[in-house]
Design a protein around this motif. Sequence first.
Motif, PDB file in Angstrom:
ATOM      1  N   ARG A  86       1.832  19.054  -5.736  1.00 15.19           N
ATOM      2  CA  ARG A  86       2.628  18.054  -6.442  1.00 15.19           C
ATOM      3  C   ARG A  86       2.322  16.659  -5.928  1.00 15.19           C
ATOM      4  O   ARG A  86       2.186  15.711  -6.717  1.00 15.19           O
ATOM      5  N   TYR A  87       2.195  16.502  -4.619  1.00 10.06           N
ATOM      6  CA  TYR A  87       1.917  15.188  -4.037  1.00 10.06           C
ATOM      7  C   TYR A  87       0.576  14.645  -4.531  1.00 10.06           C
ATOM      8  O   TYR A  87       0.491  13.516  -5.031  1.00 10.06           O
ATOM      9  N   LEU A  88      -0.480  15.443  -4.418  1.00  5.97           N
ATOM     10  CA  LEU A  88      -1.799  14.982  -4.833  1.00  5.97           C
ATOM     11  C   LEU A  88      -1.864  14.743  -6.339  1.00  5.97           C
ATOM     12  O   LEU A  88      -2.503  13.790  -6.793  1.00  5.97           O
ATOM     13  N   ARG A  89      -1.191  15.591  -7.079  1.00  7.41           N
ATOM     14  CA  ARG A  89      -1.224  15.437  -8.532  1.00  7.41           C
ATOM     15  C   ARG A  89      -0.490  14.166  -8.964  1.00  7.41           C
ATOM     16  O   ARG A  89      -1.027  13.355  -9.725  1.00  7.41           O
ATOM     17  N   GLU A  90       0.739  13.968  -8.491  1.00 10.31           N
ATOM     18  CA  GLU A  90       1.554  12.855  -8.966  1.00 10.31           C
ATOM     19  C   GLU A  90       1.104  11.514  -8.414  1.00 10.31           C
ATOM     20  O   GLU A  90       1.173  10.494  -9.116  1.00 10.31           O
ATOM     21  N   GLY A 100       0.828  -1.195   0.000  1.00 12.98           N
ATOM     22  CA  GLY A 100       0.000   0.000   0.000  1.00 12.98           C
ATOM     23  C   GLY A 100       0.866   1.251   0.000  1.00 12.98           C
ATOM     24  O   GLY A 100       1.900   1.298   0.669  1.00 12.98           O
ATOM     25  N   THR A 101       0.437   2.278  -0.727  1.00 11.55           N
ATOM     26  CA  THR A 101       1.257   3.487  -0.857  1.00 11.55           C
ATOM     27  C   THR A 101       0.472   4.750  -0.520  1.00 11.55           C
ATOM     28  O   THR A 101       0.685   5.801  -1.119  1.00 11.55           O
ATOM     29  N   GLY A 102      -0.445   4.658   0.436  1.00 10.60           N
ATOM     30  CA  GLY A 102      -1.194   5.833   0.870  1.00 10.60           C
ATOM     31  C   GLY A 102      -0.351   6.726   1.761  1.00 10.60           C
ATOM     32  O   GLY A 102       0.869   6.572   1.879  1.00 10.60           O
ATOM     33  N   ASP A 103      -1.022   7.663   2.431  1.00 11.59           N
ATOM     34  CA  ASP A 103      -0.318   8.668   3.227  1.00 11.59           C
ATOM     35  C   ASP A 103       0.571   8.058   4.305  1.00 11.59           C
ATOM     36  O   ASP A 103       1.697   8.509   4.530  1.00 11.59           O
ATOM     37  N   ARG A 104       0.090   7.032   4.986  1.00 16.59           N
ATOM     38  CA  ARG A 104       0.859   6.474   6.100  1.00 16.59           C
ATOM     39  C   ARG A 104       2.049   5.639   5.639  1.00 16.59           C
ATOM     40  O   ARG A 104       3.015   5.455   6.368  1.00 16.59           O
ATOM     41  N   ALA A 105       1.995   5.126   4.422  1.00 18.45           N
ATOM     42  CA  ALA A 105       3.112   4.323   3.920  1.00 18.45           C
ATOM     43  C   ALA A 105       4.394   5.131   3.864  1.00 18.45           C
ATOM     44  O   ALA A 105       5.497   4.588   4.043  1.00 18.45           O
ATOM     45  N   LEU A 136       0.673   2.132 -11.053  1.00 15.30           N
ATOM     46  CA  LEU A 136       1.204   3.456 -11.375  1.00 15.30           C
ATOM     47  C   LEU A 136       1.597   4.198 -10.111  1.00 15.30           C
ATOM     48  O   LEU A 136       2.656   4.829 -10.038  1.00 15.30           O
ATOM     49  N   ARG A 137       0.729   4.123  -9.086  1.00  9.64           N
ATOM     50  CA  ARG A 137       1.051   4.789  -7.831  1.00  9.64           C
ATOM     51  C   ARG A 137       2.226   4.104  -7.138  1.00  9.64           C
ATOM     52  O   ARG A 137       3.046   4.752  -6.485  1.00  9.64           O
ATOM     53  N   ALA A 138       2.318   2.795  -7.269  1.00 13.01           N
ATOM     54  CA  ALA A 138       3.449   2.074  -6.689  1.00 13.01           C
ATOM     55  C   ALA A 138       4.765   2.550  -7.292  1.00 13.01           C
ATOM     56  O   ALA A 138       5.765   2.732  -6.583  1.00 13.01           O
ATOM     57  N   HIS A 139       4.801   2.757  -8.601  1.00 13.01           N
ATOM     58  CA  HIS A 139       6.015   3.230  -9.261  1.00 13.01           C
ATOM     59  C   HIS A 139       6.344   4.659  -8.833  1.00 13.01           C
ATOM     60  O   HIS A 139       7.521   5.000  -8.639  1.00 13.01           O
ATOM     61  N   THR A 140       5.313   5.492  -8.679  1.00 16.60           N
ATOM     62  CA  THR A 140       5.543   6.854  -8.202  1.00 16.60           C
ATOM     63  C   THR A 140       6.141   6.833  -6.804  1.00 16.60           C
ATOM     64  O   THR A 140       7.096   7.556  -6.496  1.00 16.60           O
ATOM     65  N   PHE A 141       5.587   5.967  -5.949  1.00 13.69           N
ATOM     66  CA  PHE A 141       6.083   5.828  -4.586  1.00 13.69           C
ATOM     67  C   PHE A 141       7.531   5.347  -4.588  1.00 13.69           C
ATOM     68  O   PHE A 141       8.379   5.864  -3.842  1.00 13.69           O
ATOM     69  N   ALA A 142       7.828   4.364  -5.405  1.00 15.25           N
ATOM     70  CA  ALA A 142       9.183   3.810  -5.463  1.00 15.25           C
ATOM     71  C   ALA A 142      10.201   4.862  -5.877  1.00 15.25           C
ATOM     72  O   ALA A 142      11.315   4.927  -5.324  1.00 15.25           O
TER      73      ALA A 142
END
Length: 401
Positions: free
Chosen positions: A239-243, A8-13, A39-45
């Motif tokens: 930037r955070y919410l957009r990406e 999971g890559t939400g706020d707490r991650a 897609l979000r996982a790659h952004t997080f990584a």
Amino acid sequence: MKKYAIVGTGDRAAAFGKPMADAFPNEVEFVGVFDSNPLRAHTFAQEHGGVPVYTDFDTMLSQSGAELYVIATPDYTHHKYIIRTMEAGFDVVTEKPMTTDSDKCKAILEAEQRTGRQVTVAFNCRFMPYMAQLKTIIEEGTIGRILSIDFNWYLDTLHGAQYFRRWHRHMHQSGGLFVHKSTHHFDLVNWWLDDEPVQVGAMGTRQYFGASREQRGERCLTCSFKKSCEHYIDIQASRYLREFYYDNEKEDGYIRDKCVFGDDIDIYDTMSAQVQYKRGALLNYTLVAHSPYKNWSATFNGTGGRMEAGEYFRGPRAEEPMHHIQIYNRAGEVISRQSKKATGSHGGGDYRLQQMICTQAEDELRQRAGSKSGAMAMLIGVAANRSIAEGKNIRIQDLLD
């Protein structure tokens, strides 16, 4: 060195990603991430050192090399990742709440017993120095045996509105704020008292958020009333919410800026509960999600006196550098204690929680929370929701039988 992966890559991650590995480089290594939205996982990584991304959870379990998994997915999915991880032979750290209903809770407890693995619940509030100071005073017997606690938590609309624009707005996904948010607070009381809840009675309403005004839209981005709404957020400007969210909507359709006055909202924004404990103590608890400023207050009534504490996060007195505790004993004396406010996220609690996870530090105050603590805290919220629905007190044991 222990290797860990994040689910999971939400706020707490973000608190458990690269920051934890950076804080404890000799103890842990961040080796992988999985999210249902690749897609979000790659952004997080990319934001967290370029760690490997896994598009299949079972593949991560078998190939990442991680020995510990941090579960930070939406609440209603915690149980399936916790159970599958333990069945694969690994320990789990899960964000609060441990899960959202009694059936999922029982399934987690059964899997833990069956597999011999361990669940740790990330109750970072226990690790805030101010909360730990209150625990120490109680254990010292300064005000005797605790008879009752009055505990009030007020979220300002900047914070409170967040739950009504995201997936938390649906009871079946979050358990409502009694489960998602109040679990923090119920766990603190359980820990302060070193006791277990017996029964719960509650009331809840939704009067500020939800379908309370005619001027509303589907989401902030396309709303016709964005110029006049005090809860408008610009998902493209951040930037955070957009990406992390807007750019990845095409993958799963998740909208991060839904209208806080939507018709589909079914959680409460104003709640109160009474909890009775095994040794007789009573908790009177209130949560408000639409206050003009953000603070909490607690009063502890004991056989030897009374203790008062509280904190302002935003609003009047928020900039005060010190925490204050007032103790009134039976001799008529007033004892004042103060301590400097801790720095860091969640009042310094995040770092200290991770230190416990990473280093196996001594645990004199029993701050590390296992599955039983996770169950007792979230079941108070589950019982509170059921009490509202059924109009009667709910016994915790009945939820487990």
